[in-house]
Scaffold this active site. Sequence first.
Site, PDB file in Angstrom:
ATOM      1  N   HIS A  13     -26.838  28.405 -19.933  1.00 52.26           N
ATOM      2  CA  HIS A  13     -26.904  27.320 -18.931  1.00 52.26           C
ATOM      3  C   HIS A  13     -25.844  26.291 -19.305  1.00 52.26           C
ATOM      4  O   HIS A  13     -26.018  25.530 -20.251  1.00 52.26           O
ATOM      5  CB  HIS A  13     -28.293  26.676 -18.926  1.00 52.26           C
ATOM      6  CG  HIS A  13     -28.461  25.632 -17.867  1.00 52.26           C
ATOM      7  ND1 HIS A  13     -29.504  25.646 -16.963  1.00 52.26           N
ATOM      8  CD2 HIS A  13     -27.735  24.536 -17.556  1.00 52.26           C
ATOM      9  CE1 HIS A  13     -29.398  24.610 -16.152  1.00 52.26           C
ATOM     10  NE2 HIS A  13     -28.337  23.908 -16.492  1.00 52.26           N
ATOM     11  N   HIS A  15     -22.667  23.518 -17.743  1.00 46.27           N
ATOM     12  CA  HIS A  15     -21.926  22.859 -16.665  1.00 46.27           C
ATOM     13  C   HIS A  15     -20.476  22.710 -17.101  1.00 46.27           C
ATOM     14  O   HIS A  15     -20.196  22.038 -18.092  1.00 46.27           O
ATOM     15  CB  HIS A  15     -22.526  21.479 -16.371  1.00 46.27           C
ATOM     16  CG  HIS A  15     -23.913  21.566 -15.845  1.00 46.27           C
ATOM     17  ND1 HIS A  15     -24.188  21.697 -14.493  1.00 46.27           N
ATOM     18  CD2 HIS A  15     -25.112  21.590 -16.477  1.00 46.27           C
ATOM     19  CE1 HIS A  15     -25.504  21.783 -14.331  1.00 46.27           C
ATOM     20  NE2 HIS A  15     -26.081  21.725 -15.514  1.00 46.27           N
ATOM     21  N   LYS A  98     -29.052  30.117  -8.409  1.00 43.44           N
ATOM     22  CA  LYS A  98     -29.709  28.914  -8.916  1.00 43.44           C
ATOM     23  C   LYS A  98     -30.461  28.201  -7.805  1.00 43.44           C
ATOM     24  O   LYS A  98     -29.895  27.893  -6.760  1.00 43.44           O
ATOM     25  CB  LYS A  98     -28.662  27.979  -9.522  1.00 43.44           C
ATOM     26  CG  LYS A  98     -29.205  26.659 -10.071  1.00 43.44           C
ATOM     27  CD  LYS A  98     -30.014  26.844 -11.350  1.00 43.44           C
ATOM     28  CE  LYS A  98     -30.673  25.539 -11.782  1.00 43.44           C
ATOM     29  NZ  LYS A  98     -29.933  24.826 -12.794  1.00 43.44           N
ATOM     30  N   HIS A 135     -34.318  25.095 -11.446  1.00 39.17           N
ATOM     31  CA  HIS A 135     -34.489  23.748 -11.982  1.00 39.17           C
ATOM     32  C   HIS A 135     -35.929  23.387 -11.661  1.00 39.17           C
ATOM     33  O   HIS A 135     -36.260  23.078 -10.518  1.00 39.17           O
ATOM     34  CB  HIS A 135     -33.499  22.758 -11.352  1.00 39.17           C
ATOM     35  CG  HIS A 135     -33.649  21.378 -11.923  1.00 39.17           C
ATOM     36  ND1 HIS A 135     -32.705  20.823 -12.755  1.00 39.17           N
ATOM     37  CD2 HIS A 135     -34.642  20.480 -11.823  1.00 39.17           C
ATOM     38  CE1 HIS A 135     -33.126  19.618 -13.137  1.00 39.17           C
ATOM     39  NE2 HIS A 135     -34.290  19.386 -12.573  1.00 39.17           N
ATOM     40  N   HIS A 173     -34.049  25.027 -18.875  1.00 40.18           N
ATOM     41  CA  HIS A 173     -34.261  23.823 -19.691  1.00 40.18           C
ATOM     42  C   HIS A 173     -35.692  23.309 -19.659  1.00 40.18           C
ATOM     43  O   HIS A 173     -35.954  22.201 -19.201  1.00 40.18           O
ATOM     44  CB  HIS A 173     -33.284  22.708 -19.308  1.00 40.18           C
ATOM     45  CG  HIS A 173     -33.044  22.525 -17.831  1.00 40.18           C
ATOM     46  ND1 HIS A 173     -34.057  22.371 -16.927  1.00 40.18           N
ATOM     47  CD2 HIS A 173     -31.910  22.461 -17.118  1.00 40.18           C
ATOM     48  CE1 HIS A 173     -33.538  22.229 -15.720  1.00 40.18           C
ATOM     49  NE2 HIS A 173     -32.238  22.276 -15.810  1.00 40.18           N
ATOM     50  N   ASP A 246     -27.389  23.481 -21.351  1.00 42.59           N
ATOM     51  CA  ASP A 246     -27.324  22.491 -20.272  1.00 42.59           C
ATOM     52  C   ASP A 246     -26.326  21.392 -20.642  1.00 42.59           C
ATOM     53  O   ASP A 246     -26.495  20.232 -20.239  1.00 42.59           O
ATOM     54  CB  ASP A 246     -28.702  21.898 -19.961  1.00 42.59           C
ATOM     55  CG  ASP A 246     -28.735  21.175 -18.622  1.00 42.59           C
ATOM     56  OD1 ASP A 246     -27.817  21.382 -17.805  1.00 42.59           O
ATOM     57  OD2 ASP A 246     -29.673  20.395 -18.402  1.00 42.59           O
ATOM     58  N   HIS A 250     -20.389  14.041 -18.301  1.00 49.11           N
ATOM     59  CA  HIS A 250     -20.040  12.989 -17.352  1.00 49.11           C
ATOM     60  C   HIS A 250     -19.102  12.057 -18.097  1.00 49.11           C
ATOM     61  O   HIS A 250     -19.292  11.815 -19.298  1.00 49.11           O
ATOM     62  CB  HIS A 250     -21.267  12.186 -16.923  1.00 49.11           C
ATOM     63  CG  HIS A 250     -22.244  12.939 -16.077  1.00 49.11           C
ATOM     64  ND1 HIS A 250     -22.055  13.154 -14.723  1.00 49.11           N
ATOM     65  CD2 HIS A 250     -23.418  13.530 -16.378  1.00 49.11           C
ATOM     66  CE1 HIS A 250     -23.084  13.833 -14.247  1.00 49.11           C
ATOM     67  NE2 HIS A 250     -23.919  14.081 -15.226  1.00 49.11           N
TER      68      HIS A 250
HETATM   69 ZN   LIG Z   1     -28.143  21.859 -15.848  1.00 44.32          ZN
END
Ligand SMILES: [Zn+2]
Length: 344
Positions: A13, A15, A98, A135, A173, A246, A250
């Site tokens: 998982h 990003h 997802k 999620h 997660h 996860d 940012h």
């Molecule tokens: Zn995530």
Amino acid sequence: MTQITLRRPDDWHLHLRDGAMLQGILPESRDFARAIVMPNLVPPVVTGDDARHYRDRILAALPEGQAFEPLMTLYLTETTEAVDVAAAHASGLVKAVKLYPAGATTNSASGVRDLEKVRGVLETMAEIGLPLCVHGEVTDPAVDIFDREAVFIERVLAPLRQKTPGLRVVMEHITTRNGVEYVKNGGDDIAATITTHHLIINRNHILVGGIKPHYYCLPVAKREEHRLALREAATSGGTSFFLGTDSAPHADAAKESACGCAGCFTATNTMPLLAHVFEEEKALDRLEAFASLNGPAFYRLPTNETTLTLVKRETPSHFPTRIETGAGPVTVFDPGFPVHWAVA
Ligand SMILES: [Zn+2]
């Protein structure tokens, strides 16, 4: 023990974002051979074509010498077409779909409001064995944010699985004892990813002594009893639990704000942190199952042939505080204690 060698781990998982952020943070996944890449870009990765183009951009951003295979996913929307999903899977491009409940987390506005609208897609996925990554949080404003995972299991996940026999689900997660118990007792068609940071922080880390935006993520960290349940599950060797960091970058300006974004960036130091956690739990011999074996087994992919060695040194390891990217600096997750493990 001062050294441990594992089959090279995968991140189930991750990003990677896009553009300058992708370029800046992709090298940080250097310890992993493969990763399930989340599709919540703006706009999201919805079709097989979207996934193919995103995969090309990831491969183009990969530094020379970094052996890394992005495993692509599709963002389920109420207009997703079952034939497109099946074709993307058959071509080997897409490894999961997802499900984001609309509004649950970063860039999830296009998510699903009414599961009946995606029934055909889910049935096709059950037939072809393509996993659904969820999620697992309800978005009902009446439900307390700390209860949203437990309520999701009851209200959404259990009925969904009952209605769609054979659907293979990864509860992403997980953050609660409820999640652990549900997956443990859920049979062969369900598994869960656990992040690095949820093994380390509880909700006090976010809120006590001043708000710590770099510990804020979704699902939000829960009480200590839940962290302990996650540690027990991750270090148990149980095949239903595997690593999904996860890791969610940012730019600092977006985190350190009056309305800070959700996400912890752990790609850089995950493996040393996990060695620390597993050693604390006297389970170093089970780190390979969690990080390198259970994930490929669930996804029906081969395990990696290459290896990764972690060493424990006298002096604490030094990890960068932040990664500079063209989209701004990204703070690396700080566990708050010295870590003596490092990748050799
Ligand atoms: Zn995530």
